[in-house]
Design an enzyme around this catalytic site. Structure first.
Site, short mmCIF file in Angstrom:
data_model
loop_
_atom_site.label_atom_id
_atom_site.label_comp_id
_atom_site.label_asym_id
_atom_site.label_seq_id
_atom_site.Cartn_x
_atom_site.Cartn_y
_atom_site.Cartn_z
N ASP A 73 0.84 -1.20 0.00
CA ASP A 73 0.00 0.00 0.00
C ASP A 73 0.88 1.25 0.00
OD1 ASP A 73 0.85 0.22 2.69
OD2 ASP A 73 -0.82 -1.06 3.30
N ASP A 75 1.43 5.35 1.16
CA ASP A 75 1.09 6.49 2.01
C ASP A 75 1.65 7.74 1.35
OD1 ASP A 75 0.01 4.87 4.10
OD2 ASP A 75 2.06 4.34 4.62
N ASP A 149 9.27 6.79 12.75
CA ASP A 149 9.92 5.89 13.70
C ASP A 149 11.38 5.54 13.35
OD1 ASP A 149 8.92 4.40 11.58
OD2 ASP A 149 7.73 3.03 12.79
P1 ATP Z 1 3.82 -1.56 6.57
O1 ATP Z 1 2.79 -0.78 5.79
O2 ATP Z 1 4.58 -2.56 5.80
O3 ATP Z 1 3.27 -2.07 7.84
P2 ATP Z 1 4.88 1.04 7.12
O4 ATP Z 1 6.24 1.49 7.56
O5 ATP Z 1 4.35 1.64 5.87
O6 ATP Z 1 4.95 -0.53 7.02
P3 ATP Z 1 2.57 2.13 8.33
O7 ATP Z 1 1.89 1.72 9.59
O8 ATP Z 1 1.84 2.03 7.05
O9 ATP Z 1 3.89 1.26 8.29
O10 ATP Z 1 3.08 3.61 8.56
C1 ATP Z 1 3.54 4.45 7.52
C2 ATP Z 1 4.68 5.32 8.03
O11 ATP Z 1 4.23 6.12 9.12
C3 ATP Z 1 5.87 4.56 8.58
O12 ATP Z 1 6.76 4.16 7.56
C4 ATP Z 1 6.48 5.57 9.50
O13 ATP Z 1 7.22 6.54 8.79
C5 ATP Z 1 5.26 6.25 10.10
N1 ATP Z 1 4.82 5.56 11.33
C6 ATP Z 1 3.91 4.56 11.44
N2 ATP Z 1 3.74 4.18 12.71
C7 ATP Z 1 4.55 4.97 13.44
C8 ATP Z 1 4.82 5.08 14.83
N3 ATP Z 1 4.23 4.29 15.71
N4 ATP Z 1 5.72 6.02 15.22
C9 ATP Z 1 6.32 6.83 14.32
N5 ATP Z 1 6.11 6.77 13.01
C10 ATP Z 1 5.24 5.85 12.56
MG MG Z 2 2.36 1.37 5.02
#
Ligand code: ATP
Ligand code: MG
Length: 461
Positions: A73, A75, A149
């Site tokens: 997905d 963002d 993060d």
């Molecule tokens: P995946 O979609 O594979 O789970 P992701 O890194 O894209 O991994 P998401 O939950 O979609 O995870 O979050 C998108 C982005 O938002 C992350 O890459 C990070 O930059 C930020 N993010 C998400 N959760 C947190 C958190 N708990 N603290 C800080 N930043 C976060």
């Molecule tokens: Mg994501």
């Protein structure tokens, strides 16, 4: 200043404050294949640009693109506020409380659009342990990067000019296959303990190592997981289990001491070789399905994780003289109750789990109308898959699984014959052959809780 210099020289993690200047990399330097970028994400970025806002693809999608993977997905981060974003799209919904985000729907695809967040040094509402309770202050792109993060999750990709902005050395860490938290590790985990679970998931999924400074505080801060609202923990647990690397995630959780607050009984289960074997088998199957892009039901997943606990309780109630089915119902209820204290297992999922468990004795019995009714049950497939794992784990005669596999594909006549044979077998074993049955059970080590049960035809799960 000196601190910052020392941190830089010794690579002790990035500065807690926003990095002012990002490193800009062109397409030859970052190597992102534009064909892997979703057209919907490109469209969202373009519409925001045309309206005069900044907009980038961010987070996990950029990380996956850099690794040459097709992101699941996308963002998008922007300087437009959620309301401004919403106005630009026909199907856009503002959601979330702690973090307000906009879900933009384009065709089948959902793009999550977030507004740049403000610096964490601004006063924010926190609980006693330092956990952020509300977090909706908007900020600059630099501040947004610092709030993310891990360094590999804080890169911004502009599909319009194909430039990549790297604020915290994420590209370098990605090349070194290292997970590094942005800012002071302890403070960042205190703000949001879920970050400890996220790092475990990424380490297992990407096969990356965790930077020593990032890893160090986890052991002592692990109990902070208990402060996280149970619904959020459940979501994160599901992400872990559905990452395609479930078993390595669980192992990593145990190594880091993070498993205790998640599934209390799982902790005990993994200590027992038989239960651990069953769970390992089930999770291997899950990982395989996910890699093949096949559907996984959360109910099935949690049903496998807790099954050996249910069996233990089931035996306990039967030993007290309870009839098998009410004993199983009571056991399932007990286990679900204990779990939901920590993890908010949604009611629908809990009911799936219960169905899968309660269908097991009926699947073993295979007589009369019950066999046909089971086939029509909407949970049949899950319960059957579950049964196959039990066979493979050696807790059930493989013949039972083979019987069902054949029954599913058999013609009407063949089915009738299979049932007639099974009825014959059952009545033979119950008429005066109890002693033989007992010795066979002892020999094969079959669990007494899993032998054919008295009639269950009228008991629907
Ligand atoms: P995946 O979609 O594979 O789970 P992701 O890194 O894209 O991994 P998401 O939950 O979609 O995870 O979050 C998108 C982005 O938002 C992350 O890459 C990070 O930059 C930020 N993010 C998400 N959760 C947190 C958190 N708990 N603290 C800080 N930043 C976060
Ligand atoms: Mg994501």
């Amino acid at each position: 200043m000196i601190n910052k210099l020392i941190r830089k020289i010794f690579g002790m993690g990035s500065d807690t404050r926003a990095a002012d200047k990002p490193v800009t990399l062109n397409s030859a330097q970052h190597g992102i294949d534009p064909r892997l970028v979703s057209n919907s994400a490109i469209r969202v970025v373009r519409i925001l640009h045309n309206a005069g806002y900044k907009a980038f693809i961010v987070g996990g999608a950029v990380r996956d693109l850099l690794l040459g993977l097709k992101p699941k997905d996308f963002d998008v981060a922007t300087d437009a506020t959620p309301e401004q974003v919403k106005r630009l799209f026909r199907r856009a919904f503002v959601i979330g409380r702690r973090f307000q985000i906009v879900h933009v729907l384009l065709g089948q695809e959902l793009i999550e659009v977030t507004t740049f967040r403000g610096s964490s040094t601004k006063p924010a509402l926190k609980d006693d342990a330092g956990r952020l309770l509300r977090d909706n202050s908007f900020g600059t792109q630099e501040e947004d990067a610092a709030r993310r993060d891990f360094t590999i999750n804080a890169m911004y990709y502009n599909p319009a000019n194909q430039l990549l902005l790297d604020y915290h050395g994420g590209m370098n860490d990605l090349r070194n296959r290292t997970l590094k938290i942005i800012g002071d590790p302890e403070q960042r985990y205190r703000e949001d303990p879920v970050r400890m679970l996220r790092i475990v998931r990424f380490a297992a999924k990407l096969g990356f190592s965790i930077d020593p400074a990032t890893r160090a505080p986890i052991a002592s801060l692990a109990p902070l997981i208990n402060n996280v609202p149970s619904a959020r923990l459940f979501d994160e647990m599901l992400k872990l289990l559905m990452s395609g690397h479930a078993m390595s995630c669980l192992k990593e959780l145990r190594t880091r001491g993070l498993h205790k607050g998640l599934l209390p009984l799982l902790d005990v289960a993994l200590e027992q070789p038989q239960a651990a074997h069953f769970i390992e088998l089930a999770l291997d199957k899950t990982d395989q399905r996910i890699r093949e892009n096949r559907r996984i039901s959360p109910g099935f997943l949690f049903a496998t994780l807790l099954w050996t606990q249910v069996e233990e309780k089931w035996e306990h109630y039967r030993a007290q003289g309870e009839h098998p089915i009410p004993a199983l119902v009571a056991a399932a209820g007990d286990i679900l109750e204990t779990q939901t204290e920590k993890l908010a297992i949604q009611r629908r999922i809990a009911s799936d789990m219960k169905d899968i468990w309660l269908m097991q004795p009926r699947l073993e019995r295979r007589t009369g109308k019950s066999a046909y009714r089971l086939l029509e049950n909407e949970r049949f497939r899950a319960a059957y898959d579950f049964l196959l794992i039990r066979c493979e784990a050696g807790e059930l005669d493989p013949e039972v699984g083979q019987w069902w596999t054949a029954f599913i594909d058999a013609s009407g006549d063949e089915r009738q014959q299979m049932i007639a044979e099974q009825v014959k077998r059952l009545s033979a074993s119950s008429s005066g052959k109890k002693r033989a049955k007992r010795s066979r059970r002892r020999k094969t080590g079959t669990n007494p809780a899993t032998v054919p049960l008295p009639t269950t035809e009228d008991i629907q799960p």
